[in-house]
Design a protein around this motif. Structure first.
Motif, PDB file in Angstrom:
ATOM      1  N   VAL A  25       6.667 -15.123 -13.963  1.00 27.46           N
ATOM      2  CA  VAL A  25       6.095 -14.926 -12.812  1.00 27.46           C
ATOM      3  C   VAL A  25       6.644 -13.584 -11.884  1.00 27.46           C
ATOM      4  N   PHE A  26       5.730 -12.673 -11.640  1.00 21.19           N
ATOM      5  CA  PHE A  26       6.355 -11.274 -10.875  1.00 21.19           C
ATOM      6  C   PHE A  26       5.843 -11.397  -9.461  1.00 21.19           C
ATOM      7  N   THR A  27       6.745 -11.013  -8.476  1.00 25.04           N
ATOM      8  CA  THR A  27       6.219 -10.409  -7.425  1.00 25.04           C
ATOM      9  C   THR A  27       7.208  -9.546  -6.832  1.00 25.04           C
ATOM     10  N   ASN A  28       6.728  -8.712  -5.824  1.00 28.29           N
ATOM     11  CA  ASN A  28       7.312  -7.578  -5.281  1.00 28.29           C
ATOM     12  C   ASN A  28       7.408  -7.440  -3.902  1.00 28.29           C
ATOM     13  N   GLY A  29       8.406  -6.558  -3.150  1.00 29.31           N
ATOM     14  CA  GLY A  29       8.449  -6.594  -1.907  1.00 29.31           C
ATOM     15  C   GLY A  29       9.738  -5.859  -1.300  1.00 29.31           C
ATOM     16  N   CYS A  30       9.751  -5.714  -0.055  1.00 27.14           N
ATOM     17  CA  CYS A  30      10.943  -4.898   0.546  1.00 27.14           C
ATOM     18  C   CYS A  30      12.137  -5.963   0.536  1.00 27.14           C
ATOM     19  N   PHE A  31      11.802  -7.312   1.174  1.00 21.65           N
ATOM     20  CA  PHE A  31      12.838  -8.038   1.317  1.00 21.65           C
ATOM     21  C   PHE A  31      13.950  -7.550   2.258  1.00 21.65           C
ATOM     22  N   SER A 100       3.935   0.571 -12.693  1.00 19.55           N
ATOM     23  CA  SER A 100       4.436   0.803 -13.898  1.00 19.55           C
ATOM     24  C   SER A 100       5.554  -0.271 -14.272  1.00 19.55           C
ATOM     25  N   LEU A 101       6.282  -0.887 -13.303  1.00 24.45           N
ATOM     26  CA  LEU A 101       7.252  -1.768 -13.379  1.00 24.45           C
ATOM     27  C   LEU A 101       6.336  -3.279 -14.032  1.00 24.45           C
ATOM     28  N   PRO A 107       3.671  -9.622 -16.700  1.00 30.22           N
ATOM     29  CA  PRO A 107       3.936 -11.023 -16.398  1.00 30.22           C
ATOM     30  C   PRO A 107       2.749 -11.693 -16.633  1.00 30.22           C
ATOM     31  N   ASP A 108       2.844 -13.137 -16.849  1.00 34.42           N
ATOM     32  CA  ASP A 108       1.639 -14.187 -17.002  1.00 34.42           C
ATOM     33  C   ASP A 108       0.910 -14.245 -15.725  1.00 34.42           C
ATOM     34  N   MET A 109       1.850 -14.311 -14.688  1.00 31.68           N
ATOM     35  CA  MET A 109       1.295 -14.521 -13.240  1.00 31.68           C
ATOM     36  C   MET A 109       1.819 -13.508 -12.283  1.00 31.68           C
ATOM     37  N   LEU A 110       1.161 -12.912 -11.325  1.00 34.27           N
ATOM     38  CA  LEU A 110       1.474 -11.943 -10.433  1.00 34.27           C
ATOM     39  C   LEU A 110       1.198 -12.733  -8.987  1.00 34.27           C
ATOM     40  N   GLY A 123      -1.700  -4.420  -9.953  1.00 39.66           N
ATOM     41  CA  GLY A 123      -1.054  -4.858 -10.981  1.00 39.66           C
ATOM     42  C   GLY A 123      -2.135  -6.057 -11.576  1.00 39.66           C
ATOM     43  N   SER A 124      -3.106  -6.676 -10.826  1.00 44.51           N
ATOM     44  CA  SER A 124      -3.935  -7.947 -10.937  1.00 44.51           C
ATOM     45  C   SER A 124      -4.751  -7.464 -12.554  1.00 44.51           C
ATOM     46  N   ASP A 125      -4.678  -6.193 -13.068  1.00 42.64           N
ATOM     47  CA  ASP A 125      -5.537  -6.116 -14.010  1.00 42.64           C
ATOM     48  C   ASP A 125      -4.599  -6.079 -15.479  1.00 42.64           C
ATOM     49  N   ILE A 126      -3.512  -6.490 -14.969  1.00 39.52           N
ATOM     50  CA  ILE A 126      -2.141  -6.612 -16.135  1.00 39.52           C
ATOM     51  C   ILE A 126      -1.961  -7.887 -16.567  1.00 39.52           C
TER      52      ILE A 126
END
Length: 155
Positions: A25-31, A100-101, A107-110, A123-126
Motif C-alpha cells: 500500500v502506498f500513500t504520500n503527503g507532507c505530514f 515517479s516514486l 504498489p498494489d493499492m494507492l 499514480g492511479s494508472d499504476i
C-alpha cells in the motif's frame, strides 16, 4: 529494519515483497505537523495491505505546494513517521508529485485522504486499486497552524 529508505533501495525492497506475495500500500503527503487525523489515516491505510510505504514530500516539494511551509524539516518529519507502528517504509521525493516514486514502488493499492477523488489521485494508472479514505473533519495541519497563530496574537 530501517524504515527510511531512498528510491533505489525501496525499488529493490518492493520487488522482494512482491515475490513474497505481500500486498503493498502506498500513500504520500507532507505530514508537516503530525496529528490524530494522520495517525488514524495511516492505520486505516496499513490495514488495507501487508506493507505501508509513504512517499514524503521533501522540504523543497512542500514549499512549492504550501508557501511558508514546512514547519518541520524533512528529516524530522521522516523520523516522527518512522516511530509509527503502521508505517513500514518512508521515501522522500523532491518532485512536485510522487508519480515517479509510485512507478518505482509499483504498489498494489494507492491511498489518499477523503479530500481526493480516486480518479484524481496521481499514480492511479499504476496501482491495481486506488482508494480515498475518509477525511477526519476538524483535524488538519493548516487548522493547527491557524490556531497557534490566533493564540499568539491574543495571549
Amino acid at each position: 529494519m530501517k524504515k527510511i529508505q531512498d528510491r533505489q533501495a525501496i525499488t529493490k525492497i518492493c520487488q522482494g515483497l512482491r515475490k513474497d506475495g505481500k500486498k503493498i500500500v502506498f500513500t504520500n503527503g507532507c505530514f508537516d505537523i503530525l496529528h490524530a487525523g494522520h495517525v488514524r489515516y495511516l492505520k486505516q491505510a496499513k490495514r488495507l495491505g501487508d506493507v505501508l510505504v509513504i512517499g514524503l514530500n521533501s522540504d523543497t516539494s512542500v514549499s512549492g505546494i504550501k508557501p511558508g511551509r514546512p514547519v518541520n524539516s524533512e528529516k524530522n518529519r521522516a523520523e516522527v513517521l518512522s516511530g509509527l507502528a503502521a508505517v513500514d517504509y518512508i521515501v522522500l521525493f523532491r518532485e512536485k508529485t510522487p508519480y515517479s516514486l509510485i512507478k518505482a514502488v509499483r504498489p498494489d493499492m494507492l491511498v489518499k485522504g477523503g479530500d481526493w477523488k480516486p480518479e484524481e489521485i496521481i499514480g492511479s494508472d499504476i496501482a491495481q486499486e486506488t482508494r480515498s479514505l475518509p477525511f477526519v473533519k476538524g483535524l488538519s495541519t493548516s487548522a493547527i497552524i491557524e490556531k497557534i497563530l490566533r493564540s499568539a496574537q491574543h495571549p
